[in-house]
Structures are given as structure tokens and as C-alpha cells.
Design a protein around this motif. Structure first.
Motif, PDB file in Angstrom:
ATOM      1  N   GLY A 118      28.813 -28.047 -71.756  1.00 14.72           N
ATOM      2  CA  GLY A 118      27.860 -27.371 -70.917  1.00 14.72           C
ATOM      3  C   GLY A 118      28.577 -26.757 -69.742  1.00 14.72           C
ATOM      4  O   GLY A 118      28.009 -25.905 -69.123  1.00 14.72           O
ATOM      5  N   GLY A 130      25.752 -16.973 -76.510  1.00 14.73           N
ATOM      6  CA  GLY A 130      24.225 -16.608 -76.867  1.00 14.73           C
ATOM      7  C   GLY A 130      24.187 -15.063 -77.077  1.00 14.73           C
ATOM      8  O   GLY A 130      23.142 -14.668 -76.952  1.00 14.73           O
ATOM      9  N   ASP A 177      21.865 -24.791 -75.536  1.00 17.34           N
ATOM     10  CA  ASP A 177      23.092 -24.707 -76.099  1.00 17.34           C
ATOM     11  C   ASP A 177      23.386 -25.807 -77.172  1.00 17.34           C
ATOM     12  O   ASP A 177      23.882 -25.465 -78.148  1.00 17.34           O
ATOM     13  N   LEU A 212      29.598 -25.804 -76.109  1.00 19.47           N
ATOM     14  CA  LEU A 212      28.272 -25.894 -75.787  1.00 19.47           C
ATOM     15  C   LEU A 212      27.489 -27.160 -75.242  1.00 19.47           C
ATOM     16  O   LEU A 212      26.785 -27.192 -74.309  1.00 19.47           O
ATOM     17  N   ARG A 254      22.048 -24.260 -80.433  1.00 20.36           N
ATOM     18  CA  ARG A 254      23.024 -23.037 -80.727  1.00 20.36           C
ATOM     19  C   ARG A 254      24.250 -23.789 -81.295  1.00 20.36           C
ATOM     20  O   ARG A 254      24.851 -23.262 -82.482  1.00 20.36           O
TER      21      ARG A 254
END
Length: 501
Positions: free
Chosen positions: A102, A159, A45, A99, A48
Motif C-alpha cells: 500500500g 487502477g 487495492d 497493492l 485488485r
């Protein structure tokens, strides 16, 4: 076949035409997206998030070109488009923060308990990305709800890979935006094919039916959305189709509020209903109000100014609806505002009818008129309005204007509005949407095709995720979100308790 952009202020072509994407090209782009998904979905994450921040930075770097192109192609104006592009880049950065934090994966861990009935094994649940997402751009938000808008940003954050179907109203803006996004993704090391743009009506039909596409997001008309929704559900493998369609966004002005601050309310209404030449999905097109405030509402609309609409089709549709209402015996035209001398211009209009007439012609008078127009329905008894509200079509928003003396009545109104609306506004206006965890931009049909989700705000990411449960897997083989040591340090629900454990 090609897609030609136009300048709404002049009605003349703008920029070079963009070639429509063939079926073969759509297939190739979807196959490349599927390959890239297998790589992108395996990234951490945090990695990204870094790429999303980079895309936002590069869009900001080229903001002057992007905004000038969009203004020439949409006539939405430099100030509005400057704000919208910043909202778009902030949206990307918001999802990057999501991200890094989380907890969006909703990790849940249940310890084994062999002695209960039935026995419980070790269970661990996490959300995982769906695959390739089709995104259908909106006409009225060339940045925030289009090429790299809320659907694309949330899908990439989840994702997923994304294939965007460009809107015909701004192909040059889409091409330039897509160029910046693709270059930024490549600079960040994202896999080839992660993001692509297609053009032309047929390409959008092909896209929603492609077997590699696992979900779709759409913002647009009821007719266009319904057609794609039906295609998505008639596939051999039906997919989720998250469409934002039409909304009248009712406002209820309670009696004391109308008496206490008529000019303030009227000014706010006129600003909201004409914002973006009324081309907002949250445009407050329907108002329930005491007769006493109609003069103030009409006066504010008369002082308002319209502008060029996004394209000729929308302008023609708006004018046709206004003409039909002006010649109808169901409503009365009480105000018309000014409009500049431009090609596809829409002038502000306010119509009036009684609650009895409205109730007797509910289906006809609750049709969305996409443009700077509103209908005020006058009432004498608030209880009659409350009884009618549940019969209104599903809507994105419901607004209440009340005075301090009307808290109990405002609460009762909210109880009825929440049956049909996804967001309730108190003493404000629905245009202008915050980027936040708590934002809800959705509602029952025809506002959206799925009332359980939002297309704007952090929870929009959940459209592109699906739960997977791991049963009795060795800790070393589990994804990091579910491992005992919680190596990512995210908030998880363990044996029913929510904590960082």
C-alpha cells in the motif's frame, strides 16, 4: 486489412490472419475502457491484487499453448519463452504484493498550523490513477513487454484501464494471451472493458489520439516511438508518452580487468550480445577496451551461434547494417559466428575501431544495430574514454569491468556513465532484468522519452498515477489512505515523518 503472423524459421505464414481494428472499433473500446475505469479505480487495492493474482494463475495454466504459439511466431525458443512467461506472471504477482503493502500511493499528511507564515491548512496528498492507458507491445518480448507485460501489469495495478496495441510480429500470441487475460478478469469480477487488444498500424495512431486515453507506454524503435510521441504531444490535450526506444549500452573494460581475466570477460560478452539473437534493448553493442583483449572477444564471438530474428524487416535491417559496416573504412570486421540454416537468420558479428576514429565519427558509430553485433573501440588511455562518455547518446545501461586494483578508476567511470545511463552494472552484463523496487529501466533520449521513470520494476506504476491534495476536508470524506486512523495500515509521511501512522 489484416495482420498476418509468420514463422521466422521458415519465412512462411503462421496461423490465421487477424483483422485490423477499425477506427470505430477503437473508439468503442476506448469508451468501454473509460466506463470500466470509473469502477476499477474505486476498488480496494486488496481486491485488485486478488484479480492480478488470478490473471497470473490463468496464464500459468495455459503456459504450454502460449509458449508453443510464441515460439512458432517469434523463434525465440521454448527455454527462453518459458522463462519469459514466468517472469510475466511473477510481475503480475509482484504488483499484487505492492497493492497489498500500500505505500505506493505515497500518502502525505500535514497538520494545520495557523501561526506560521504563511498559515498552513490541513493538507493531505495521495496518488490517484490517471484513466485509460494505451500500451504498445514490443516485438522482442511477446509476453513480458507486450499484451500483459510490465506496462499493462503496472497500469492495471494503479487502477487504470488498458487498451493494448498488438505488435505485428506476433498477432497469434497476442490473441491467445489476450483471450486468457480477458477471461481471467471476467472470472475475477472486473468491469467489462477494463482490458482490450487492437490490431493494425492505423489503430495505434487512432489510439494515442483518442480523448479517453490519458497516458501511453511504448517499447520499440526510435522511429516508431518518435512518431507516436509527437502525436501524443500534438493532441489538444497532450498526454504523457513513456517510450523505450534505442540504446547502445556501452561497456568499459578497464586495463587490469582485461589483463587478469580476458577469457571470462569475452565469454560473458559473447553470451550477452547474442542473447535472444541480439534482440534485447539492453544488448551491449558498444565496448571500450584495451587492444589486448580484442583477440579474446573475437574468439568468443566466433564460437557463438546466431538464429532466426523476429521478422523479415528486422533481419533485413540487421544484415544491411552489417554489410555497410563490413564495407566501411571506419571499422574492421574481426569475427563472425555461426548461424543455422533458417529463413530470417542473423549471424553474430564483432567489429573494431580505434578511439580516435570513433570520436571523429561519433554520430554514425553510435547508431543502434538491433541484432547480435557489437563494436569494440580500442583505447590506450582510460582518461580519454572517460572524457568521451558524456558525449554518448542516452542509454539504458552502462557497464564497467574492473579488477580490485581499479576501484578508484571504476568509480570515476561510473561518475561519467551515470550522466548518460539509467542503470550501472559492475563486473556483469546488462541483459537480464530483475523485477524489484530498486530496478531502473530508463535513461536519457534516445533510450527513453522520459528519463525520470522506469518501464520495468515497481516504480513503473508511478507513470500511471498523479498526485491529488485534499485541503481541509472532513475525515469521513477522505479516501481511506488519508484518514486519521489509517484504516489500511499503510506507511505514510505525517508531518514529515515516515511511519505507519
Amino acid at each position: 486489412m489484416s495482420v498476418q503472423g509468420y514463422n521466422p524459421r521458415t519465412g512462411k505464414p503462421y496461423g490465421e490472419p487477424v483483422e485490423a481494428t477499425s477506427d470505430t472499433e477503437v473508439d468503442q473500446l476506448c469508451e468501454a475502457a473509460a466506463r470500466s475505469f470509473r469502477v476499477w479505480s474505486g476498488w480496494l487495492d486488496a481486491d485488485r491484487a486478488t484479480v492480478l493474482d488470478l490473471v497470473a494463475d490463468r496464464l500459468d495454466d495455459e503456459s504450454v499453448l502460449l509458449i508453443d504459439t510464441a515460439d512458432a511466431e517469434t523463434a525465440l525458443g521454448i527455454p527462453r519463452l518459458t522463462t519469459e512467461l514466468k517472469r510475466t506472471t511473477n510481475q503480475l504477482r509482484l504488483f499484487a504484493d505492492v497493492l497489498r503493502e500500500g505505500s505506493y500511493v505515497e500518502a502525505m499528511l500535514d497538520s494545520p498550523s495557523p501561526d506560521i507564515i504563511p498559515p498552513r491548512p490541513d493538507l493531505r496528498r495521495v496518488l490517484r490513477p490517471l484513466g485509460v492507458v494505451a500500451v504498445y507491445s514490443a516485438s522482442n518480448f511477446p509476453f513480458a513487454l507486450s499484451t500483459v507485460g510490465s506496462d499493462t501489469a503496472s497500469a492495471l495495478a494503479a487502477g487504470c484501464a488498458v487498451v493494448v496495441k498488438a505488435h505485428s510480429a506476433h498477432p497469434n500470441t497476442t490473441r491467445e494471451t489476450g483471450r486468457v487475460v480477458s477471461a481471467a478478469l471476467a472470472e475475477g469480477g472486473a468491469p467489462d472493458g477494463l482490458f482490450a487488444v487492437i490490431y493494425g498500424t492505423q489503430s495505434g495512431v487512432r489510439l494515442v489520439q483518442h480523448p479517453h486515453v490519458k497516458a501511453a507506454g511504448f517499447t520499440g524503435s526510435i522511429g516508431g516511438g518518435r512518431a507516436l510521441y509527437d502525436l501524443a504531444n500534438s493532441r489538444p490535450d497532450p498526454i504523457p508518452f513513456y517510450g523505450e526506444l534505442g540504446s547502445v549500452n556501452p561497456t568499459v573494460i578497464l586495463p587490469d580487468a582485461a589483463a587478469d581475466r580476458p577469457e571470462e570477460i569475452a565469454k560473458g560478452f559473447a553470451q550477452s550480445v547474442t542473447m535472444g539473437v541480439g534482440q534485447f534493448c539492453t544488448n551491449p553493442g558498444l565496448v571500450f577496451a584495451p587492444p589486448s583483449i580484442v583477440v579474446a572477444l573475437a574468439g568468443a564471438v566466433k564460437q557463438a551461434t546466431g538464429g532466426a530474428m523476429l521478422n523479415e524487416r528486422m533481419c533485413d535491417s540487421y544484415r544491411s547494417t552489417v554489410d555497410a559496416m563490413s564495407n566501411s573504412d571506419l571499422v574492421e570486421l574481426v569475427a563472425t559466428g555461426a548461424a543455422p540454416d533458417e529463413a530470417w537468420v542473423g549471424a553474430p558479428n564483432l567489429f573494431r575501431t580505434s578511439l580516435d576514429v570513433f570520436e571523429s565519427n561519433l554520430e554514425k558509430l553510435t547508431e543502434e544495430n538491433f541484432g547480435p553485433a557489437g563494436l569494440v573501440v580500442t583505447y590506450d588511455d582510460p582518461a580519454a574514454v572517460l572524457a568521451l562518455i558524456p558525449r554518448l547518446p542516452g542509454t539504458l545501461t552502462g557497464t564497467v569491468h574492473a579488477s580490485d586494483s581499479e576501484h578508484e578508476l571504476a568509480s570515476r567511470t561510473a561518475v561519467e556513465l551515470q550522466k548518460i545511463a539509467g542503470r550501472l552494472i559492475y563486473n556483469g552484463w546488462p541483459t537480464g532484468i530483475a523485477l524489484a523496487w530498486a530496478m531502473q529501466h530508463g535513461g536519457p533520449w534516445p533510450a527513453t522519452t522520459n528519463t525520470s521513470h522506469t518501464s520495468i520494476g515497481v516504480p513503473g506504476i508511478y507513470r500511471w498515477l498523479a498526485p491529488v491534495t485534499y485541503q481541509t476536508w472532513p475525515d469521513a470524506l477522505l479516501p481511506p489512505e488519508l484518514q486519521d486512523a489509517n484504516p489500511l495500515g499503510i506507511t505514510r509521511r505525517r508531518d514529515g515523518v515516515l511511519d505507519k501512522h
